[in-house]
Write a protein that holds these residues in place. Structure first.
Motif, mmCIF file in Angstrom:
data_model
loop_
_atom_site.group_PDB
_atom_site.id
_atom_site.type_symbol
_atom_site.label_atom_id
_atom_site.label_comp_id
_atom_site.label_asym_id
_atom_site.label_seq_id
_atom_site.Cartn_x
_atom_site.Cartn_y
_atom_site.Cartn_z
ATOM 1 N N UNK A 120 5.571 -1.357 -1.530
ATOM 2 C CA UNK A 120 4.264 -2.004 -1.450
ATOM 3 C C UNK A 120 3.868 -2.205 0.011
ATOM 4 N N UNK A 121 2.576 -2.189 0.253
ATOM 5 C CA UNK A 121 2.049 -2.392 1.593
ATOM 6 C C UNK A 121 2.000 -3.881 1.921
ATOM 7 N N UNK A 122 1.871 -4.176 3.211
ATOM 8 C CA UNK A 122 1.696 -5.558 3.627
ATOM 9 C C UNK A 122 0.390 -6.082 3.048
ATOM 10 N N UNK A 123 0.253 -7.390 2.964
ATOM 11 C CA UNK A 123 -0.919 -8.004 2.326
ATOM 12 C C UNK A 123 -2.211 -7.616 3.021
ATOM 13 N N UNK A 124 -2.197 -7.507 4.362
ATOM 14 C CA UNK A 124 -3.435 -7.168 5.067
ATOM 15 C C UNK A 124 -3.819 -5.699 4.901
ATOM 16 N N UNK A 125 -2.899 -4.881 4.427
ATOM 17 C CA UNK A 125 -3.200 -3.466 4.212
ATOM 18 C C UNK A 125 -3.624 -3.180 2.767
ATOM 19 N N UNK A 126 -3.554 -4.162 1.906
ATOM 20 C CA UNK A 126 -3.904 -3.971 0.502
ATOM 21 C C UNK A 126 -5.388 -4.239 0.281
ATOM 22 N N UNK A 127 -5.979 -3.511 -0.632
ATOM 23 C CA UNK A 127 -7.389 -3.667 -0.953
ATOM 24 C C UNK A 127 -7.508 -4.576 -2.169
#
Length: 101
Positions: free
Chosen positions: A59-66
């Motif tokens: 999973x991506x970091x929270x700021x990289x998630x849409x």
């Protein structure tokens, strides 16, 4: 059959058994596990397919998630890019003014 090829096939199947053990311990759907098993026992290519095709990305970091409303991710990055280029232009103008003086 060549002993080298036979050893390579046996080694790949041992790796496939280890990888399939990991697949069957996962929380994936039964159909996904069965497809993985069929692909995993292909000689030589099966373990490679299990490593590269069936491996889920992290999973991506929270700021990289849409996760926001429609367009919020793009707006955030476009706003960042706009401010970035403004700062680059300002730095270039300042350095140009210093060189002229």
């Amino acid at each position: 059959m060549n002993n080298y090829l036979l050893t390579l096939i046996i080694a790949s199947e041992v790796v496939a058994i280890f990888l399939l053990y990991k697949v069957w311990q996962s929380k994936e759907h039964l159909l996904w596990k069965l497809l993985s098993t069929l692909v995993g026992f292909l000689p030589l290519l099966g373990p490679l397919c299990l490593l590269f095709i069936f491996k889920a990305p992290s999973t991506q970091r929270a700021e990289m998630q849409n996760r926001g409303p429609r367009g919020s991710y793009a707006d955030r990055w476009l706003g960042f890019e706009k401010n970035f280029w403004k700062s680059v232009i300002k730095e270039k103008e300042e350095s140009l003014n210093k060189n002229i003086e």
